[in-house]
Design a protein around this motif. Sequence first.
Motif, PDB file in Angstrom:
ATOM      1  N   ARG A 158     -73.453 -21.550  -5.948  1.00 41.07           N
ATOM      2  CA  ARG A 158     -72.135 -21.130  -5.472  1.00 41.07           C
ATOM      3  C   ARG A 158     -71.797 -19.723  -5.939  1.00 41.07           C
ATOM      4  O   ARG A 158     -72.069 -19.339  -7.077  1.00 41.07           O
ATOM      5  CB  ARG A 158     -71.081 -22.119  -5.948  1.00 41.07           C
ATOM      6  CG  ARG A 158     -71.060 -22.339  -7.453  1.00 41.07           C
ATOM      7  CD  ARG A 158     -70.055 -23.407  -7.842  1.00 41.07           C
ATOM      8  NE  ARG A 158     -70.391 -24.694  -7.267  1.00 41.07           N
ATOM      9  CZ  ARG A 158     -69.657 -25.790  -7.422  1.00 41.07           C
ATOM     10  NH1 ARG A 158     -68.543 -25.736  -8.143  1.00 41.07           N
ATOM     11  NH2 ARG A 158     -70.023 -26.935  -6.874  1.00 41.07           N
ATOM     12  N   ARG A 183     -62.622 -20.418  -3.018  1.00 37.74           N
ATOM     13  CA  ARG A 183     -62.960 -21.406  -4.050  1.00 37.74           C
ATOM     14  C   ARG A 183     -62.653 -22.828  -3.582  1.00 37.74           C
ATOM     15  O   ARG A 183     -63.301 -23.781  -4.003  1.00 37.74           O
ATOM     16  CB  ARG A 183     -62.194 -21.089  -5.349  1.00 37.74           C
ATOM     17  CG  ARG A 183     -62.612 -19.755  -5.975  1.00 37.74           C
ATOM     18  CD  ARG A 183     -61.996 -19.577  -7.347  1.00 37.74           C
ATOM     19  NE  ARG A 183     -62.288 -18.246  -7.882  1.00 37.74           N
ATOM     20  CZ  ARG A 183     -61.432 -17.243  -7.933  1.00 37.74           C
ATOM     21  NH1 ARG A 183     -60.179 -17.433  -7.494  1.00 37.74           N
ATOM     22  NH2 ARG A 183     -61.775 -16.069  -8.415  1.00 37.74           N
ATOM     23  N   ALA A 184     -61.668 -22.956  -2.695  1.00 35.64           N
ATOM     24  CA  ALA A 184     -61.368 -24.277  -2.136  1.00 35.64           C
ATOM     25  C   ALA A 184     -62.537 -24.783  -1.299  1.00 35.64           C
ATOM     26  O   ALA A 184     -62.836 -25.982  -1.295  1.00 35.64           O
ATOM     27  CB  ALA A 184     -60.099 -24.213  -1.288  1.00 35.64           C
ATOM     28  N   THR A 187     -65.219 -25.961  -4.047  1.00 42.04           N
ATOM     29  CA  THR A 187     -64.888 -27.196  -4.759  1.00 42.04           C
ATOM     30  C   THR A 187     -64.796 -28.390  -3.808  1.00 42.04           C
ATOM     31  O   THR A 187     -65.084 -29.520  -4.199  1.00 42.04           O
ATOM     32  CB  THR A 187     -63.554 -27.037  -5.514  1.00 42.04           C
ATOM     33  OG1 THR A 187     -62.523 -26.670  -4.576  1.00 42.04           O
ATOM     34  CG2 THR A 187     -63.666 -25.958  -6.576  1.00 42.04           C
ATOM     35  N   ARG A 189     -66.699 -28.844  -1.268  1.00 41.72           N
ATOM     36  CA  ARG A 189     -68.032 -29.065  -0.674  1.00 41.72           C
ATOM     37  C   ARG A 189     -67.953 -29.092   0.855  1.00 41.72           C
ATOM     38  O   ARG A 189     -68.533 -29.962   1.518  1.00 41.72           O
ATOM     39  CB  ARG A 189     -68.650 -30.357  -1.210  1.00 41.72           C
ATOM     40  CG  ARG A 189     -68.869 -30.358  -2.707  1.00 41.72           C
ATOM     41  CD  ARG A 189     -69.543 -31.610  -3.199  1.00 41.72           C
ATOM     42  NE  ARG A 189     -69.750 -31.586  -4.627  1.00 41.72           N
ATOM     43  CZ  ARG A 189     -70.809 -31.053  -5.233  1.00 41.72           C
ATOM     44  NH1 ARG A 189     -71.749 -30.478  -4.507  1.00 41.72           N
ATOM     45  NH2 ARG A 189     -70.924 -31.083  -6.547  1.00 41.72           N
ATOM     46  N   ARG A 228     -54.837 -25.110   0.180  1.00 38.28           N
ATOM     47  CA  ARG A 228     -55.139 -25.012  -1.255  1.00 38.28           C
ATOM     48  C   ARG A 228     -54.676 -23.668  -1.805  1.00 38.28           C
ATOM     49  O   ARG A 228     -54.121 -23.596  -2.920  1.00 38.28           O
ATOM     50  CB  ARG A 228     -56.646 -25.190  -1.454  1.00 38.28           C
ATOM     51  CG  ARG A 228     -57.077 -25.241  -2.910  1.00 38.28           C
ATOM     52  CD  ARG A 228     -56.547 -26.497  -3.589  1.00 38.28           C
ATOM     53  NE  ARG A 228     -56.998 -26.582  -4.952  1.00 38.28           N
ATOM     54  CZ  ARG A 228     -58.115 -27.193  -5.338  1.00 38.28           C
ATOM     55  NH1 ARG A 228     -58.874 -27.789  -4.427  1.00 38.28           N
ATOM     56  NH2 ARG A 228     -58.462 -27.237  -6.600  1.00 38.28           N
TER      57      ARG A 228
END
Length: 305
Positions: A158, A183-184, A187, A189, A228
């Motif tokens: 990542r 980043r959402a 995290t 996936r 998010r």
Amino acid sequence: MITPLVLGTYALLVGAAAPYALARARWAHRAPGLAVLAWQGLMVTFVVTIALGVYHLVLAEQHVHNGLAGLLSACGMLPGATTSGSVPTTGDAAVLLSPALIVLLPVGWFLRMTWLTRRAQRRHLDMLAVVGSPAPRYGATLVDHDTPAVYCLPGSSRRVVMTRGAVKALTGEQLQAVLAHERAHITGRHHLLHAATEAFERAFPKLPLARLAREQTALLLEMIADDRALRGHSREVLASAMCQVAAGNVPQSALGAGGPSVLIRLRRVLTPQAAPRRSTWLGVVGGSLTVPLLPLLIACGPAVS
């Protein structure tokens, strides 16, 4: 022949009619996570229905009359399978291979898509090792390019990547909002859900469900990442940041905050709507979990009659 006909009709509804209804559902953009679950439920239902339909078409007459119990007996999975009937033959195994292939086809494509994505990401990471530089302040890799762009490489390796153009064009808060969006994706996936819909489309090309599931899931996952980012940033900040990076190109194996869905997402971010009612949530969740079971009940019909 009644059971295959009923299963075929059900598969037609799931694969050709239900997708258009779900794509037009007003609640979907208000609850993107719930909508993603609904699309996944339709895909699973279609695979299960087609596999059971093929099973009922090709299985020997004595197993067809036993419905799903016959299938389990042929596999030796029922307690009385070896005592009440003959031992499963090579013909039984060959017949069971047909429905198994229906299930294994999208699974195989999923494994291939994830492998291709990882290979592309490794090549991109090798390139970033040459042209990129660490930006610890942002927890990202900085690339010297004038076009504003921010994207992420999900998975085991990542990485969030941004261009120097994005740093210049965005304010500090705007940049943090876009980074939160990326980043959402990591995290959550989201790359696995992308791979699942792409694999389903490869397995069942030209099927309305396959095309719409891929298109709508991609849009919905971007909305989930937007939501998010909105937890820590204002709507105006996120919307303005999205406009700045909208034209930035990202690698095929990456997920970016821009892209062709920006206009739809901008309207959603700037004109918030109330979340769906609890009854809608319960209905969609219950339906997504139960519709894959209906083909099993249809297939078990002869066994319980």
